[in-house]
Design a protein around this motif. Structure first.
Motif, short mmCIF file in Angstrom:
data_model
loop_
_atom_site.label_atom_id
_atom_site.label_comp_id
_atom_site.label_asym_id
_atom_site.label_seq_id
_atom_site.Cartn_x
_atom_site.Cartn_y
_atom_site.Cartn_z
N HIS A 83 0.83 -1.21 0.00
CA HIS A 83 0.00 0.00 0.00
C HIS A 83 0.86 1.26 0.00
CE1 HIS A 83 -4.14 -1.53 0.29
NE2 HIS A 83 -3.58 -2.58 0.87
N GLN A 84 1.95 1.23 0.75
CA GLN A 84 2.85 2.40 0.78
C GLN A 84 3.40 2.65 -0.62
OE1 GLN A 84 3.72 4.29 3.77
NE2 GLN A 84 4.20 5.67 2.09
N TYR A 85 3.87 1.61 -1.25
CA TYR A 85 4.44 1.73 -2.60
C TYR A 85 3.40 2.30 -3.57
CZ TYR A 85 7.24 0.52 -6.67
OH TYR A 85 7.99 0.58 -7.83
N ALA A 86 2.16 1.85 -3.44
CA ALA A 86 1.09 2.31 -4.34
C ALA A 86 0.78 3.80 -4.18
CB ALA A 86 -0.17 1.48 -4.12
N LEU A 87 1.15 4.38 -3.05
CA LEU A 87 0.89 5.81 -2.82
C LEU A 87 1.83 6.72 -3.61
CD1 LEU A 87 0.29 5.84 1.05
CD2 LEU A 87 -1.43 6.10 -0.76
N TRP A 88 2.91 6.17 -4.13
CA TRP A 88 3.92 6.97 -4.81
C TRP A 88 3.59 7.12 -6.29
CZ3 TRP A 88 8.06 3.37 -2.43
CH2 TRP A 88 8.18 3.63 -1.07
N LYS A 89 2.61 7.96 -6.58
CA LYS A 89 2.13 8.11 -7.95
C LYS A 89 2.69 9.33 -8.66
CE LYS A 89 -2.10 5.70 -6.87
NZ LYS A 89 -3.37 5.83 -6.27
N GLU A 90 3.08 10.33 -7.92
CA GLU A 90 3.53 11.59 -8.51
C GLU A 90 4.97 11.45 -9.02
OE1 GLU A 90 1.41 14.23 -8.64
OE2 GLU A 90 -0.11 13.07 -7.57
N ASP A 91 5.36 12.37 -9.89
CA ASP A 91 6.75 12.43 -10.35
C ASP A 91 7.64 13.15 -9.35
OD1 ASP A 91 6.25 11.09 -12.72
OD2 ASP A 91 5.77 12.93 -13.80
N THR A 92 7.02 13.98 -8.52
CA THR A 92 7.74 14.76 -7.52
C THR A 92 6.97 14.68 -6.21
OG1 THR A 92 8.53 16.28 -9.22
CG2 THR A 92 8.63 17.05 -6.95
N PHE A 93 7.66 14.27 -5.14
CA PHE A 93 7.02 14.24 -3.83
C PHE A 93 8.08 13.99 -2.76
CE2 PHE A 93 6.81 9.88 -5.46
CZ PHE A 93 7.28 9.13 -4.41
N ILE A 94 7.67 14.20 -1.52
CA ILE A 94 8.50 13.87 -0.36
C ILE A 94 7.76 12.78 0.41
CG2 ILE A 94 9.48 14.69 1.82
CD1 ILE A 94 9.93 17.40 0.49
N ALA A 95 8.45 11.67 0.64
CA ALA A 95 7.83 10.52 1.32
C ALA A 95 8.33 10.42 2.75
CB ALA A 95 8.17 9.23 0.56
N ASP A 96 7.39 10.22 3.63
CA ASP A 96 7.65 10.08 5.06
C ASP A 96 8.41 8.79 5.37
OD1 ASP A 96 7.19 9.13 7.71
OD2 ASP A 96 5.41 10.31 7.91
N THR A 97 8.32 7.81 4.49
CA THR A 97 8.95 6.52 4.70
C THR A 97 9.18 5.84 3.35
OG1 THR A 97 8.82 4.50 6.04
CG2 THR A 97 6.80 5.19 4.92
N GLU A 98 9.86 4.72 3.36
CA GLU A 98 10.11 3.99 2.11
C GLU A 98 10.30 2.51 2.42
OE1 GLU A 98 13.73 2.99 1.49
OE2 GLU A 98 13.54 3.39 3.61
#
Length: 166
Positions: free
Chosen positions: A55-70
């Motif tokens: 689910h976390q991986y699926a949240l990364w849809k944008e070309d530019t963002f800052i992620a709280d975790t990975e």
């Protein structure tokens, strides 16, 4: 530009990543694990860690963002709980693409939270993160000090990256 924060529990990932997303006016991708675990009406099991990673991986849809975790967070969490690595999580870890990582040093006071589990071994876990980032040859910067110092360190790295890429 895709930026990820990683490191042990209670090391400032959420606070600093959210503040920087606001400063740079970039989308902020929250940590899905917290939302998921708060919604469980039972203790989590290791299969839940895989579900969280997916689910976390699926949240990364944008070309530019800052992620709280990975995915390294999920990988180390799974390994700590089982003594093994999850093929599913390792696959997601290999597939994730971030331009830079900020490894948060656990040199700030521990704050109790019902979902946190590792108050006494954050330094050991930090070293695991550092070792894995080095092994994977990922571009990371260690940030440390109080929240303001962490945010400033990360801000400077991001700002310099933006300048150098224009």
């Amino acid at each position: 530009m895709k930026i990820a924060f990683t490191g042990p529990e209670c090391s400032g990932k959420s606070t600093v990543s959210k503040a920087l997303a606001e400063q740079f006016q970039l989308p902020w991708v929250r940590e899905f694990a917290r939302e998921y675990l708060e919604g469980l009406d039972r203790d989590y099991v290791t299969d839940d860690i895989i579900t969280i990673a997916q689910h976390q991986y699926a949240l990364w849809k944008e070309d530019t963002f800052i992620a709280d975790t990975e995915m390294l967070v999920c990988s180390i969490w799974y390994e700590e709980k089982t003594g093994n690595r999850s093929d599913e999580i390792e696959s997601l870890l290999q597939a994730q693409e971030f331009d830079m990582y900020f490894l948060c040093k656990p040199d700030i006071p521990w704050e109790f939270d019902e979902l946190r589990e590792n108050s006494n071994d954050r330094e050991r876990l930090f070293e695991l993160y550092k070792t894995r980032l080095d092994e994977m040859e990922l571009p990371y910067t260690v940030i440390e000090g109080n929240m303001e110092q962490r945010a400033t360190q990360a801000y400077d790295v991001i700002r310099n990256s933006i300048k150098n890429n224009h």
